[in-house]
Scaffold this motif. Sequence first.
Motif, PDB file in Angstrom:
ATOM      1  N   ALA A 194      21.938  23.709  48.974  1.00  0.00           N
ATOM      2  CA  ALA A 194      22.984  24.360  49.795  1.00  0.00           C
ATOM      3  C   ALA A 194      23.641  23.453  50.885  1.00  0.00           C
ATOM      4  O   ALA A 194      22.912  22.305  51.147  1.00  0.00           O
ATOM      5  CB  ALA A 194      22.081  25.358  50.771  1.00  0.00           C
ATOM      6  N   MET A 195      24.970  23.935  51.177  1.00  0.00           N
ATOM      7  CA  MET A 195      25.406  23.177  52.131  1.00  0.00           C
ATOM      8  C   MET A 195      25.997  23.798  53.099  1.00  0.00           C
ATOM      9  O   MET A 195      26.387  24.994  52.987  1.00  0.00           O
ATOM     10  CB  MET A 195      26.523  22.271  51.680  1.00  0.00           C
ATOM     11  CG  MET A 195      27.673  23.192  50.720  1.00  0.00           C
ATOM     12  SD  MET A 195      28.875  22.190  49.790  1.00  0.00           S
ATOM     13  CE  MET A 195      29.433  21.165  50.900  1.00  0.00           C
ATOM     14  N   GLY A 196      26.354  23.331  54.180  1.00  0.00           N
ATOM     15  CA  GLY A 196      26.933  23.971  55.583  1.00  0.00           C
ATOM     16  C   GLY A 196      26.287  23.338  56.588  1.00  0.00           C
ATOM     17  O   GLY A 196      25.221  22.512  56.879  1.00  0.00           O
ATOM     18  N   PRO A 197      27.159  23.839  57.861  1.00  0.00           N
ATOM     19  CA  PRO A 197      26.527  23.156  59.310  1.00  0.00           C
ATOM     20  C   PRO A 197      25.102  23.357  59.363  1.00  0.00           C
ATOM     21  O   PRO A 197      24.342  22.376  60.027  1.00  0.00           O
ATOM     22  CB  PRO A 197      27.379  23.460  60.305  1.00  0.00           C
ATOM     23  CG  PRO A 197      28.577  23.980  59.371  1.00  0.00           C
ATOM     24  CD  PRO A 197      28.033  24.228  58.188  1.00  0.00           C
ATOM     25  N   THR A 199      22.524  23.581  57.525  1.00  0.00           N
ATOM     26  CA  THR A 199      21.604  22.660  56.326  1.00  0.00           C
ATOM     27  C   THR A 199      21.553  21.380  56.582  1.00  0.00           C
ATOM     28  O   THR A 199      20.817  20.739  56.264  1.00  0.00           O
ATOM     29  CB  THR A 199      22.218  22.941  54.824  1.00  0.00           C
ATOM     30  OG1 THR A 199      23.444  22.485  54.586  1.00  0.00           O
ATOM     31  CG2 THR A 199      22.186  24.429  54.678  1.00  0.00           C
ATOM     32  N   GLY A 200      22.592  20.807  57.472  1.00  0.00           N
ATOM     33  CA  GLY A 200      22.478  19.521  57.727  1.00  0.00           C
ATOM     34  C   GLY A 200      23.173  18.599  56.569  1.00  0.00           C
ATOM     35  O   GLY A 200      23.148  17.485  56.567  1.00  0.00           O
ATOM     36  N   ASN A 201      23.822  19.339  55.664  1.00  0.00           N
ATOM     37  CA  ASN A 201      24.458  18.788  54.366  1.00  0.00           C
ATOM     38  C   ASN A 201      25.827  19.075  54.430  1.00  0.00           C
ATOM     39  O   ASN A 201      26.507  18.985  53.412  1.00  0.00           O
ATOM     40  CB  ASN A 201      23.772  19.381  53.137  1.00  0.00           C
ATOM     41  CG  ASN A 201      22.551  18.930  52.970  1.00  0.00           C
ATOM     42  OD1 ASN A 201      22.008  17.898  53.153  1.00  0.00           O
ATOM     43  ND2 ASN A 201      21.665  19.978  52.401  1.00  0.00           N
ATOM     44  N   TRP A 202      26.548  18.786  55.554  1.00  0.00           N
ATOM     45  CA  TRP A 202      27.954  19.321  55.648  1.00  0.00           C
ATOM     46  C   TRP A 202      28.752  17.829  56.084  1.00  0.00           C
ATOM     47  O   TRP A 202      28.051  17.306  57.179  1.00  0.00           O
ATOM     48  CB  TRP A 202      28.233  20.297  56.653  1.00  0.00           C
ATOM     49  CG  TRP A 202      29.713  20.754  56.847  1.00  0.00           C
ATOM     50  CD1 TRP A 202      30.733  20.458  57.682  1.00  0.00           C
ATOM     51  CD2 TRP A 202      30.316  21.594  55.748  1.00  0.00           C
ATOM     52  NE1 TRP A 202      31.942  20.995  57.584  1.00  0.00           N
ATOM     53  CE2 TRP A 202      31.798  21.332  56.196  1.00  0.00           C
ATOM     54  CE3 TRP A 202      30.083  22.099  54.553  1.00  0.00           C
ATOM     55  CZ2 TRP A 202      32.816  22.111  55.731  1.00  0.00           C
ATOM     56  CZ3 TRP A 202      31.166  22.710  53.963  1.00  0.00           C
ATOM     57  CH2 TRP A 202      32.444  22.886  54.360  1.00  0.00           C
TER      58      TRP A 202
END
Length: 202
Positions: A194-197, A199-202
């Motif tokens: 998963a990605m996005g702000p 998740t910390g993966n953005w």
Amino acid sequence: MAFMTLDGVVQGPGGPDEDREHGFAHGGWAVPHFDDALLGHVERFVRGADGLVLGRRTYEVFAATWPLAGDDDPVGSKLNRMPKYVGSRTLQGQELAWENASLLGDDVAGELIRLKRDRELQVHGSGGFVQALLRQGVVDELHLMTFPVVLGSGKRLFGSGTVPATFSVEDSVVTGKGVSAVTYTRRGGVEYGAMGPETGNW
């Protein structure tokens, strides 16, 4: 090896009458994008083959044209000499006219697994047949030549029922006319995340 459009169509790349099934009207879409670089790439790829695997329709197209190639044609002469294995229920019981061509039996996957233990077998074209081989886990590599063309209709290499998988890029080149030739090696199943702000993966 497959010639493919950006939207995944593999039908009729080589000429208007190559495959008109389902009213396909875009035959020959690959031809304007061929140049010496792409021809050389195809030649190097075919040179590494010990045998050719084909579905019925691609076999019939190839068998009607490649025997006309002279000994000075590096691709045609190699295809004519090498063993050819054809997967087809329709042709069962018939004698194949193309030199060194033979029919695979009912256990296509089993025969191909045995044949490819000590040799490189290449499948050219044969989109529907490739989908069946992918479902049975027989395909180790995909060599896709993607052309800068979108057609919106036609047979696609990855249709409904394609088994999810992950591939690694082993080799890639882009020709001057924008054809991307990439070799993919099967790595395993699909990984998810998963990605996005949030998740910390953005």
